[in-house]
Design a protein around this motif. Sequence first.
Motif, PDB file in Angstrom:
ATOM      1  N   PRO A 144       0.816  -1.218   0.044  1.00 20.07           N
ATOM      2  CA  PRO A 144      -0.063  -0.024  -0.063  1.00 20.07           C
ATOM      3  C   PRO A 144       0.638   1.240   0.038  1.00 20.07           C
ATOM      4  CG  PRO A 144      -0.650  -1.271   1.709  1.00 20.07           C
ATOM      5  CD  PRO A 144       0.716  -1.914   1.040  1.00 20.07           C
ATOM      6  N   THR A 145       0.695   2.318  -0.914  1.00 17.30           N
ATOM      7  CA  THR A 145       1.634   3.320  -0.981  1.00 17.30           C
ATOM      8  C   THR A 145       0.482   4.846  -0.786  1.00 17.30           C
ATOM      9  OG1 THR A 145       1.114   3.583  -3.418  1.00 17.30           O
ATOM     10  CG2 THR A 145       3.094   2.427  -2.465  1.00 17.30           C
ATOM     11  N   GLY A 146       0.989   5.491  -0.436  1.00 18.50           N
ATOM     12  CA  GLY A 146       0.353   6.793  -0.275  1.00 18.50           C
ATOM     13  C   GLY A 146      -0.024   7.424   0.997  1.00 18.50           C
ATOM     14  N   GLY A 147      -0.603   6.255   1.947  1.00 16.09           N
ATOM     15  CA  GLY A 147      -0.728   6.670   3.248  1.00 16.09           C
ATOM     16  C   GLY A 147       0.446   6.747   4.181  1.00 16.09           C
ATOM     17  N   ALA A 148       0.608   7.990   4.871  1.00 16.00           N
ATOM     18  CA  ALA A 148       1.652   8.063   5.676  1.00 16.00           C
ATOM     19  C   ALA A 148       1.487   7.367   7.042  1.00 16.00           C
ATOM     20  CB  ALA A 148       1.677   9.238   5.929  1.00 16.00           C
ATOM     21  N   VAL A 149       2.249   6.383   6.927  1.00 21.66           N
ATOM     22  CA  VAL A 149       1.863   5.423   8.082  1.00 21.66           C
ATOM     23  C   VAL A 149       3.141   4.907   9.139  1.00 21.66           C
ATOM     24  CG1 VAL A 149      -0.282   4.356   7.513  1.00 21.66           C
ATOM     25  CG2 VAL A 149       1.998   3.339   6.806  1.00 21.66           C
ATOM     26  N   VAL A 150       4.065   5.425   8.878  1.00 28.18           N
ATOM     27  CA  VAL A 150       5.660   5.611   9.530  1.00 28.18           C
ATOM     28  C   VAL A 150       5.984   6.663   9.903  1.00 28.18           C
ATOM     29  CG1 VAL A 150       7.680   4.447   9.508  1.00 28.18           C
ATOM     30  CG2 VAL A 150       6.000   3.132   8.493  1.00 28.18           C
ATOM     31  N   GLY A 151       6.473   7.063  11.081  1.00 27.81           N
ATOM     32  CA  GLY A 151       6.984   8.465  11.345  1.00 27.81           C
ATOM     33  C   GLY A 151       8.445   8.162  11.509  1.00 27.81           C
ATOM     34  N   ALA A 152       9.309   9.260  11.237  1.00 23.22           N
ATOM     35  CA  ALA A 152      10.502   9.124  11.255  1.00 23.22           C
ATOM     36  C   ALA A 152      11.204  10.361  11.679  1.00 23.22           C
ATOM     37  CB  ALA A 152      11.287   8.674   9.773  1.00 23.22           C
ATOM     38  N   ILE A 153      12.646  10.247  12.673  1.00 20.53           N
ATOM     39  CA  ILE A 153      12.897  11.434  13.097  1.00 20.53           C
ATOM     40  C   ILE A 153      14.841  11.069  12.854  1.00 20.53           C
ATOM     41  CG2 ILE A 153      13.659  12.938  14.991  1.00 20.53           C
ATOM     42  CD1 ILE A 153      10.927  11.919  16.254  1.00 20.53           C
ATOM     43  N   ASP A 154      15.214  11.946  12.148  1.00 22.99           N
ATOM     44  CA  ASP A 154      16.765  11.685  11.943  1.00 22.99           C
ATOM     45  C   ASP A 154      17.547  13.065  12.549  1.00 22.99           C
ATOM     46  OD1 ASP A 154      19.208  11.127  11.202  1.00 22.99           O
ATOM     47  OD2 ASP A 154      19.056  12.207   9.193  1.00 22.99           O
ATOM     48  N   LEU A 155      17.924  13.049  13.846  1.00 25.18           N
ATOM     49  CA  LEU A 155      18.254  13.968  14.675  1.00 25.18           C
ATOM     50  C   LEU A 155      19.688  14.298  14.457  1.00 25.18           C
ATOM     51  CD1 LEU A 155      17.628  16.088  16.979  1.00 25.18           C
ATOM     52  CD2 LEU A 155      18.134  14.263  18.612  1.00 25.18           C
ATOM     53  N   GLY A 156      20.082  15.587  14.170  1.00 24.53           N
ATOM     54  CA  GLY A 156      21.370  16.042  13.912  1.00 24.53           C
ATOM     55  C   GLY A 156      21.988  16.964  14.990  1.00 24.53           C
ATOM     56  N   ALA A 157      23.224  17.647  14.760  1.00 26.33           N
ATOM     57  CA  ALA A 157      23.458  18.283  15.933  1.00 26.33           C
ATOM     58  C   ALA A 157      22.728  19.743  15.945  1.00 26.33           C
ATOM     59  CB  ALA A 157      25.005  18.748  15.530  1.00 26.33           C
ATOM     60  N   HIS A 158      22.550  20.362  14.867  1.00 23.19           N
ATOM     61  CA  HIS A 158      21.752  21.682  14.736  1.00 23.19           C
ATOM     62  C   HIS A 158      20.320  21.607  14.147  1.00 23.19           C
ATOM     63  CE1 HIS A 158      25.579  23.083  16.064  1.00 23.19           C
ATOM     64  NE2 HIS A 158      26.130  22.524  15.023  1.00 23.19           N
ATOM     65  N   HIS A 159      20.076  20.168  13.480  1.00 21.65           N
ATOM     66  CA  HIS A 159      18.710  20.171  12.803  1.00 21.65           C
ATOM     67  C   HIS A 159      18.180  18.923  12.776  1.00 21.65           C
ATOM     68  CE1 HIS A 159      20.740  23.647  10.616  1.00 21.65           C
ATOM     69  NE2 HIS A 159      19.404  24.216  10.615  1.00 21.65           N
ATOM     70  N   ALA A 160      17.078  18.540  12.841  1.00 24.50           N
ATOM     71  CA  ALA A 160      16.433  17.308  12.729  1.00 24.50           C
ATOM     72  C   ALA A 160      15.369  17.308  11.359  1.00 24.50           C
ATOM     73  CB  ALA A 160      15.485  17.003  13.875  1.00 24.50           C
ATOM     74  N   ARG A 161      15.648  16.173  10.872  1.00 25.69           N
ATOM     75  CA  ARG A 161      14.707  16.076   9.658  1.00 25.69           C
ATOM     76  C   ARG A 161      13.609  14.974  10.281  1.00 25.69           C
ATOM     77  NH1 ARG A 161      13.366  18.265   4.652  1.00 25.69           N
ATOM     78  NH2 ARG A 161      12.709  16.585   3.201  1.00 25.69           N
ATOM     79  N   VAL A 162      12.280  15.410  10.071  1.00 26.16           N
ATOM     80  CA  VAL A 162      11.146  14.443  10.514  1.00 26.16           C
ATOM     81  C   VAL A 162      10.404  14.145   9.156  1.00 26.16           C
ATOM     82  CG1 VAL A 162      11.188  15.527  12.852  1.00 26.16           C
ATOM     83  CG2 VAL A 162       9.943  16.559  11.021  1.00 26.16           C
ATOM     84  N   GLY A 163       9.675  13.201   9.283  1.00 22.63           N
ATOM     85  CA  GLY A 163       9.121  12.642   8.026  1.00 22.63           C
ATOM     86  C   GLY A 163       7.921  11.798   8.245  1.00 22.63           C
ATOM     87  N   ALA A 164       7.080  11.557   7.427  1.00 21.64           N
ATOM     88  CA  ALA A 164       6.073  10.662   7.551  1.00 21.64           C
ATOM     89  C   ALA A 164       6.228   9.783   6.125  1.00 21.64           C
ATOM     90  CB  ALA A 164       4.499  11.343   7.419  1.00 21.64           C
ATOM     91  N   LEU A 165       6.254   8.544   6.216  1.00 17.86           N
ATOM     92  CA  LEU A 165       6.417   7.586   5.211  1.00 17.86           C
ATOM     93  C   LEU A 165       5.517   6.452   5.159  1.00 17.86           C
ATOM     94  CD1 LEU A 165       9.413   8.544   6.538  1.00 17.86           C
ATOM     95  CD2 LEU A 165      10.384   7.429   4.637  1.00 17.86           C
ATOM     96  N   ASP A 166       5.421   5.863   3.673  1.00 19.65           N
ATOM     97  CA  ASP A 166       4.254   4.940   3.655  1.00 19.65           C
ATOM     98  C   ASP A 166       5.006   3.493   3.814  1.00 19.65           C
ATOM     99  OD1 ASP A 166       5.696   4.463   1.261  1.00 19.65           O
ATOM    100  OD2 ASP A 166       4.293   5.045  -0.182  1.00 19.65           O
ATOM    101  N   LEU A 167       4.355   2.337   3.635  1.00 22.75           N
ATOM    102  CA  LEU A 167       4.748   1.225   4.051  1.00 22.75           C
ATOM    103  C   LEU A 167       5.802   0.521   2.994  1.00 22.75           C
ATOM    104  CD1 LEU A 167       1.776  -0.802   5.275  1.00 22.75           C
ATOM    105  CD2 LEU A 167       3.728  -0.138   6.762  1.00 22.75           C
ATOM    106  N   SER A 168       6.074   1.318   1.885  1.00 22.13           N
ATOM    107  CA  SER A 168       7.149   0.807   0.905  1.00 22.13           C
ATOM    108  C   SER A 168       8.385   1.773   1.479  1.00 22.13           C
ATOM    109  CB  SER A 168       6.535   1.262  -0.472  1.00 22.13           C
ATOM    110  OG  SER A 168       6.602   2.603  -0.501  1.00 22.13           O
ATOM    111  N   GLY A 169       8.220   2.564   2.438  1.00 25.78           N
ATOM    112  CA  GLY A 169       9.477   3.281   2.654  1.00 25.78           C
ATOM    113  C   GLY A 169       9.585   4.702   1.743  1.00 25.78           C
TER     114      GLY A 169
END
Length: 392
Positions: A77-102
């Motif tokens: 299933p694609t399109g639905g954002a069902v996985v939350g992700a946080i990539d924390l860095g020293a000064h910034h963080a990238r946060v995202g919502a991804l589907d089950l295909s990544g």
Amino acid sequence: MTIDDAPRDALRGGPRELLRWVATGAAVSRADLSRLSGLSPSTVSQRVEALISQGLLEETGAGRSRGGRRPRQLAVPTGGAVVGAIDLGAHHARVGALDLSGRVVQARTLPVRIEDGPEAVLGALLAEVTTLVGGDPMASPDGSAAGALRGVGIGIPGPVQHATGRIVSPSRMPGWNGFDVAAFCADRVDVPVIVDNDANLMALGAHRTAHPELDHAIYIKAGTGIGSGVISSGRLHRGAQGSAGDISHCRVVADPAPPCTCGNAGCLEAVASGAALVTALREQGVPVSDLTGVIRLIDDGDRQATALARQAGRAVGEILAVVVNFFNPQVVAIGGRLADCEPLLASMRATLYERCLPLATQTLLIERVAAGQDVGITGAAHLVIDHVVAPA
Ligand SMILES: [Zn+2]
């Protein structure tokens, strides 16, 4: 033995692998899966039904018929954002919502003040992720399994004890030592939260997107800090505690040997990390405030900055040569903000060829991580997806 510890062959045709074949397009039907896995059609059907009932696979329309009934096609299933992700860095963080295909559905970059401490920083980022997933118009409004949040993956720029999700003796993260990220998050979100270090996330994200077919790979993350992630026999190798690949405190030849945050001197991190380059330039009287300033100087051909970048590249190459001789990977890829720094890359490559056995470098790919700024959140999503498909 958990599924994480199982050798790759034993997983042939396991739920993760079936899902991955469909996600990568290698298989579109049960018959394809049966052929790829060598499993009987009835076993494949059983596993596929289980994945469908979990909402991890779906059947779409009908495939091409070779006479007789037209086979149903399988898809993630694609399109639905069902996985939350946080990539924390020293000064910034990238946060995202991804589907089950990544695939990234939504993502944004936020400024972060690490020194505000883990509760404030992670609390704000978790709230942001929940908003991103909840705000996805494709997500199911009734919270049914198809569009509901399945889990959150978090990358931390420091050592993480994998079994507990606890941070252990990080550099430049005052107030974070010993913090139990997993427990903190479990109090705030009602789904599995998987915590790992940022280099492992980058390794997983880059491997799954660029070279899923290669079994042995080393990914160096060179930014403010420096670390690496190891893919062995096709899966992330963490070692006993989760510190595998942490090359930051390996000793390199440096005269004088600069002091390191760990208390030793001459560590790779004290010579070749972005933070080390900032410190070294300041000591030479060059007024740089951060890594961005250092990279600008290198791009402008500044003599002092370029010499330091070359020295850093040699240091990374020295450690990497040991790793390559020992581990014999098919690919070594460098990512992080210093990966675009040409003098560093050139001297790393030269040192690597000089110090490695010809057999180890004969077919070795040495390249940049190409997946861009979403590589970390992509890796975080794959951590979650793997866990949801087959919990350890
Ligand atoms: Zn050190």
